[in-house]
Design a protein around this motif. Structure first.
Motif, PDB file in Angstrom:
ATOM      1  N   UNK A  43      -2.510   9.989   0.722  1.00 22.62           N
ATOM      2  CA  UNK A  43      -2.270   8.700   1.382  1.00 22.62           C
ATOM      3  C   UNK A  43      -3.150   7.649   0.706  1.00 22.62           C
ATOM      4  N   UNK A  44      -2.599   6.917  -0.260  1.00 21.40           N
ATOM      5  CA  UNK A  44      -3.409   5.977  -1.047  1.00 21.40           C
ATOM      6  C   UNK A  44      -4.078   4.879  -0.230  1.00 21.40           C
ATOM      7  N   UNK A 101       8.198   8.633  11.495  1.00 18.26           N
ATOM      8  CA  UNK A 101       8.106   7.988  12.802  1.00 18.26           C
ATOM      9  C   UNK A 101       6.775   8.435  13.377  1.00 18.26           C
ATOM     10  N   UNK A 102       6.033   7.499  13.942  1.00 21.24           N
ATOM     11  CA  UNK A 102       4.687   7.836  14.354  1.00 21.24           C
ATOM     12  C   UNK A 102       4.259   6.943  15.516  1.00 21.24           C
ATOM     13  N   UNK A 103       3.347   7.445  16.319  1.00 23.49           N
ATOM     14  CA  UNK A 103       2.666   6.643  17.322  1.00 23.49           C
ATOM     15  C   UNK A 103       1.243   6.454  16.839  1.00 23.49           C
ATOM     16  N   UNK A 104       0.660   5.319  17.176  1.00 26.60           N
ATOM     17  CA  UNK A 104      -0.684   5.020  16.706  1.00 26.60           C
ATOM     18  C   UNK A 104      -1.515   4.360  17.795  1.00 26.60           C
ATOM     19  N   UNK A 123      -1.065  10.160  13.392  1.00 32.53           N
ATOM     20  CA  UNK A 123      -0.742  11.506  12.937  1.00 32.53           C
ATOM     21  C   UNK A 123      -0.611  11.489  11.413  1.00 32.53           C
ATOM     22  N   UNK A 124      -1.716  11.721  10.732  1.00 27.53           N
ATOM     23  CA  UNK A 124      -1.690  11.653   9.269  1.00 27.53           C
ATOM     24  C   UNK A 124      -0.853  12.773   8.659  1.00 27.53           C
ATOM     25  N   UNK A 125      -0.688  13.886   9.359  1.00 23.47           N
ATOM     26  CA  UNK A 125       0.144  14.979   8.827  1.00 23.47           C
ATOM     27  C   UNK A 125       1.587  14.501   8.637  1.00 23.47           C
ATOM     28  N   UNK A 130       5.879  12.731   4.701  1.00 23.25           N
ATOM     29  CA  UNK A 130       6.750  11.697   4.166  1.00 23.25           C
ATOM     30  C   UNK A 130       6.393  11.347   2.721  1.00 23.25           C
ATOM     31  N   UNK A 131       5.132  11.415   2.383  1.00 23.43           N
ATOM     32  CA  UNK A 131       4.670  11.021   1.044  1.00 23.43           C
ATOM     33  C   UNK A 131       4.812  12.126  -0.001  1.00 23.43           C
TER      34      UNK A 131
END
Length: 132
Positions: A43-44, A101-104, A123-125, A130-131
């Motif tokens: 994750x850059x 799709x994520x909640x933060x 949720x970095x996983x 996705x990356x």
């Protein structure tokens, strides 16, 4: 003087319309610390960024790598100089085309109407999937 929640809302509005220079100029303290979790090799945009230039670089990395179809704060809670924002996002990784799709949760610490500290919880996983 603008309330801290109003300032945070203005920052999200700037982000949603792509006006990152206004967000940085109007919302951030010169010595703001910005913390975004995740493995930097996947994750850059992950890391700790200090000051307006480094935070501008963070937003540049986000823009180079992600395209959002939704980025929506849905609730904000203020206590003293702290604002917690809860929201959702949907988008895709530009490199892979994979959707996410994520909640933060975002925590802002304010001093005299400017953000001096920001930390994101996400949720970095899901972002790594996705990356890659």
């Amino acid at each position: 003087m603008t309330s801290n929640i109003e300032a945070a809302k203005k920052g999200y509005e700037c982000f949603q319309r792509g006006d990152i220079p206004a967000l940085i100029r109007d919302l951030l303290d010169d010595n703001c610390t910005w913390v975004t979790p995740g493995p930097k090799d996947k994750l850059p945009w992950a890391g700790v960024f200090k000051g307006k230039q480094e935070i501008a670089n963070f937003f540049g990395r986000v823009g180079e790598n992600l395209e959002f179809s939704e980025f929506a704060p849905r609730e904000m809670i203020e206590q003293g100089d702290t604002v917690v924002a809860l929201g959702t996002l949907s988008g895709r990784a530009k490199k892979t085309g994979k959707t996410m799709k994520n909640e933060w949760a975002h925590v802002f610490k304010f001093r005299q109407g400017k953000v001096v500290y920001f930390q994101e919880y996400i949720d970095t996983a899901a972002d790594v999937v996705a990356m890659t």
